[in-house]
Design a protein around this motif. Sequence first.
Motif, PDB file in Angstrom:
ATOM      1  N   GLN A  15       0.796  -1.231   0.000  1.00 23.28           N
ATOM      2  CA  GLN A  15       0.000   0.000   0.000  1.00 23.28           C
ATOM      3  C   GLN A  15       0.831   1.285   0.000  1.00 23.28           C
ATOM      4  O   GLN A  15       0.352   2.320  -0.422  1.00 23.28           O
ATOM      5  N   LEU A  16       2.068   1.188   0.484  1.00 30.21           N
ATOM      6  CA  LEU A  16       2.912   2.395   0.531  1.00 30.21           C
ATOM      7  C   LEU A  16       4.134   2.274  -0.374  1.00 30.21           C
ATOM      8  O   LEU A  16       4.880   3.232  -0.558  1.00 30.21           O
ATOM      9  N   GLY A  17       4.355   1.094  -0.913  1.00 31.35           N
ATOM     10  CA  GLY A  17       5.545   0.875  -1.740  1.00 31.35           C
ATOM     11  C   GLY A  17       6.829   0.868  -0.911  1.00 31.35           C
ATOM     12  O   GLY A  17       7.928   1.073  -1.433  1.00 31.35           O
ATOM     13  N   SER A  18       6.688   0.598   0.391  1.00 31.04           N
ATOM     14  CA  SER A  18       7.856   0.670   1.282  1.00 31.04           C
ATOM     15  C   SER A  18       8.885  -0.400   0.929  1.00 31.04           C
ATOM     16  O   SER A  18       8.551  -1.576   0.741  1.00 31.04           O
ATOM     17  N   TYR A  19      10.129   0.025   0.878  1.00 32.48           N
ATOM     18  CA  TYR A  19      11.223  -0.895   0.567  1.00 32.48           C
ATOM     19  C   TYR A  19      12.442  -0.468   1.365  1.00 32.48           C
ATOM     20  O   TYR A  19      12.875   0.688   1.286  1.00 32.48           O
ATOM     21  N   PHE A  20      12.975  -1.382   2.162  1.00 38.41           N
ATOM     22  CA  PHE A  20      14.095  -1.025   3.039  1.00 38.41           C
ATOM     23  C   PHE A  20      14.939  -2.277   3.257  1.00 38.41           C
ATOM     24  O   PHE A  20      14.671  -3.078   4.157  1.00 38.41           O
ATOM     25  N   PRO A  21      15.955  -2.490   2.425  1.00 38.86           N
ATOM     26  CA  PRO A  21      16.677  -3.765   2.444  1.00 38.86           C
ATOM     27  C   PRO A  21      17.750  -3.834   3.531  1.00 38.86           C
ATOM     28  O   PRO A  21      18.943  -3.948   3.246  1.00 38.86           O
ATOM     29  N   HIS A  22      17.328  -3.751   4.783  1.00 39.77           N
ATOM     30  CA  HIS A  22      18.273  -3.786   5.901  1.00 39.77           C
ATOM     31  C   HIS A  22      17.733  -4.683   7.022  1.00 39.77           C
ATOM     32  O   HIS A  22      16.535  -4.938   7.095  1.00 39.77           O
ATOM     33  N   THR A  23      18.657  -5.100   7.872  1.00 40.68           N
ATOM     34  CA  THR A  23      18.248  -5.850   9.064  1.00 40.68           C
ATOM     35  C   THR A  23      18.018  -4.849  10.189  1.00 40.68           C
ATOM     36  O   THR A  23      18.901  -4.043  10.498  1.00 40.68           O
ATOM     37  N   ILE A  24      16.849  -4.909  10.774  1.00 37.55           N
ATOM     38  CA  ILE A  24      16.546  -3.985  11.880  1.00 37.55           C
ATOM     39  C   ILE A  24      16.028  -4.767  13.084  1.00 37.55           C
ATOM     40  O   ILE A  24      15.581  -5.897  12.964  1.00 37.55           O
ATOM     41  N   THR A  25      16.086  -4.111  14.233  1.00 38.24           N
ATOM     42  CA  THR A  25      15.347  -4.602  15.376  1.00 38.24           C
ATOM     43  C   THR A  25      14.439  -3.463  15.809  1.00 38.24           C
ATOM     44  O   THR A  25      14.536  -2.353  15.281  1.00 38.24           O
ATOM     45  N   TYR A  26      13.530  -3.734  16.735  1.00 38.62           N
ATOM     46  CA  TYR A  26      12.499  -2.734  17.026  1.00 38.62           C
ATOM     47  C   TYR A  26      12.280  -2.579  18.529  1.00 38.62           C
ATOM     48  O   TYR A  26      12.111  -3.557  19.251  1.00 38.62           O
ATOM     49  N   HIS A  27      12.295  -1.328  18.980  1.00 41.20           N
ATOM     50  CA  HIS A  27      12.028  -1.010  20.391  1.00 41.20           C
ATOM     51  C   HIS A  27      10.662  -0.325  20.496  1.00 41.20           C
ATOM     52  O   HIS A  27      10.475   0.757  19.947  1.00 41.20           O
ATOM     53  N   PRO A  28       9.709  -0.955  21.180  1.00 41.94           N
ATOM     54  CA  PRO A  28       8.397  -0.312  21.355  1.00 41.94           C
ATOM     55  C   PRO A  28       8.484   0.668  22.520  1.00 41.94           C
ATOM     56  O   PRO A  28       8.822   0.272  23.626  1.00 41.94           O
ATOM     57  N   SER A  29       8.187   1.899  22.303  1.00 42.15           N
ATOM     58  CA  SER A  29       8.321   2.880  23.387  1.00 42.15           C
ATOM     59  C   SER A  29       7.200   2.730  24.409  1.00 42.15           C
ATOM     60  O   SER A  29       6.090   2.326  24.083  1.00 42.15           O
ATOM     61  N   CYS A  30       7.517   3.088  25.666  1.00 38.84           N
ATOM     62  CA  CYS A  30       6.601   2.861  26.781  1.00 38.84           C
ATOM     63  C   CYS A  30       5.229   3.510  26.586  1.00 38.84           C
ATOM     64  O   CYS A  30       4.205   2.898  26.842  1.00 38.84           O
TER      65      CYS A  30
END
Lengths: 494, 263
Positions: B131-146
């Motif tokens: 739906q957004l055409g998002s493309y990001f060819p990297h390894t990430i991790t994710y921190h959910p903020s409090c």
Amino acid sequence: MSSTFVGMPTLPSQRGHGNLHAEEPFPQAATRELGNSQLRANLRHATHTIRDKRLNVVGELPDWEDLRQAGSDTKDAVMADLPAKLDEFEKNFTARGGVVHWARDAEEANRIVTDLVRATGSEEIVKVKSMATQEIGLNEHLEEQGIAAFETDLAELIVQLGHDKPSHILVPAIHKNRTEVRDIFLNEMPEVDPDLTDNPAELAMAARAHLRQKFLSAKVAISGANFALADTGTLGVVESEGNGRMCLTLPETLITVMGIEKVLPSAQDLEVFMQLLPRSSTGERMNPYTSLWTGVTEGDGPQNVHIVLLDNGRTNALADKYGRTALNCIRCSACMNVCPVYERTGGHAYGSTYPGPIGAILSPLMTGIEAEDNGSLPYASSLCGACYDACPVKINIPDILVHLRGEDVKAQHAASRVPTEMDLLMKGAEIALSSGKVLNLMEKALPLGRLAAGRDKKIKKLPGKLAGAWTSSRDIPAPPAQSFRDWWKKEGRS
Amino acid sequence: MRIALFATCIVDAMYPSTARATVRILERLGHEVVFPAGQACCGQMHTNSGYFDAARKVAANHITAFESVEYDVAVAPSGSCVASVKHQHPMLAERAGDTDLAERATAVGAKTYELTQLLVDVLGVTDAAEQLGSYFPHTITYHPSCHGMRLLRLGDRQLDLLKTVGGIDVVELPEADACCGFGGTFSMKNAQVSTAMLEDKAENIRSTGAGLCAGGDASCLLHIGGGLSRAGSAAGTLHLAEILASTLEEPAEVPSTTTGATR
């Protein structure tokens, strides 16, 4: 008097005294405790273990959120009608042969208990874990009066023998590992086997042998109470070891010291609280021992039964519209087990008998925010909200922390005309952030920040104590050449 | 839909690319974005530091700024600022006995959304690549903020959206729900405790092997990034708006330290 009058003589509400104070500002105490890597490892292990256990047993109940709401509603209703509930409890406790004493503060409570013990002629008493007596410093007071008090809860015993203070309300010796416990036993129990190892079963047997002797000889016991039922005058204690039961049944005289906020309307309320409390505190579906006692039964159990109903700042907290729900606390300690600050500093950093998130609000509410270093306690939180999620009676600890910070700022400003560094920072930020126009002007200085950042595009040191504290362990990236708002304008957008 | 952007002060001044990314995402979906020029800050720092009078002035400015523009919904790329607008503004007004301001605050708060809350709940975006055409060819991790996690109850909205970005590899962050230790002025007033929390967060990020930690709050990312940078870590932080806005043709600018982690 306000609506918080609770049946005691018409005096203004009392500030709490005793072990309710931070002994030094929290940041200072916390920094020292942070340096103790053994403590941090012990705490991390223990809090994570209880945390996981709690999540498992809470997850088993499909109606956990309804239970929390019911617990919260019941407590709110009790607090709104506390004088009447206490009157009802007093009437029923007395009718069943008990004697009620009212104590305005720590000093009065200590005096009442001492007189009661003296009247028995006994110079030794056994105790079952009681936060209220920790709060008023009863053991120390009794010792000064020549009366020896023996803690019988295993963890309390470890703390007492170690000449230490509890650092957790449920697991007071959470900061000690088993090797440290063995060393304490070897040093402090004269009868103990010198080859004692740090095997938990061996340690437990050593404590058992030590305590059994006290139970059989003690004529007087002092207990706390987890709840008091108004409609029957019944008291209740929840515990894990059965040592409490020994205290409650063997001696001739039983004196309970209980905060006035512990009253519940009726036995039916236990349906909710006996599910909330064990699951939240030890991560168990049910605690091993629940003792309920109602007055005196001839020929069975203690024949002299007393209760000291303790205010010590509770009416002060009750009078605080934004903070009063802190009195809903059932002392389960779930908030400290999930608190990232407590996990790293331990309970001693908070000074008070009540550490962790609940202590950071309860202590200043009971003593008043101006008391000694208690003004630093509400700042001992990143406001991450984990405590509120874990609280079985839904005390909104983060909101009360923020409220008390407001009270602290008010008190600081009333006490001093000299603005602090924080005041100046806040004033500057207020000017910059109260208008888009001013902020836009300030942002024109962003390129200066780029200059300060230098070649590696990092700001590594800021002036001032507060900002300097930030850059003590964190870089700040070079600011952008242009703010968003500037870009937006230059793009000709609206 | 006409969407008012609340850039937040930190994003406006420090991370303008995050705000530009937010605009790109919304425009790509065919919406009109407006920027109420009078806006500055939500006042969260003042509120959380106990400076309620100052906070109320900052909040009043925000309310007035967002009343002066016509829009359907407002959006901010920050959970904590949205939580402040929704929860703290009415509280500040009520404490001062200003019922008029409290009502206005509640009205503005009701129309204000965190970015992924708006994308998922209102705009129906569930597949970023599609739906957004998002493309990001990297390894990430994710921190959910409090604040997103506990005050706004965002649940997995942010993480789920990130996982649907084309070419991305999302690795789980151990103890993700632990606070990073920022807490606004907490990081100054209790700098050592904050640092201890930050060190554990940085260590968990390092353990994932991801070169980037994504999140939805610029302030937490500033804090985590500042700690990683000071520790000489190869990992950096990036706001999820920039990842969602990243496309094959117009890729997000990735912090230089992370180029080694590019897939």
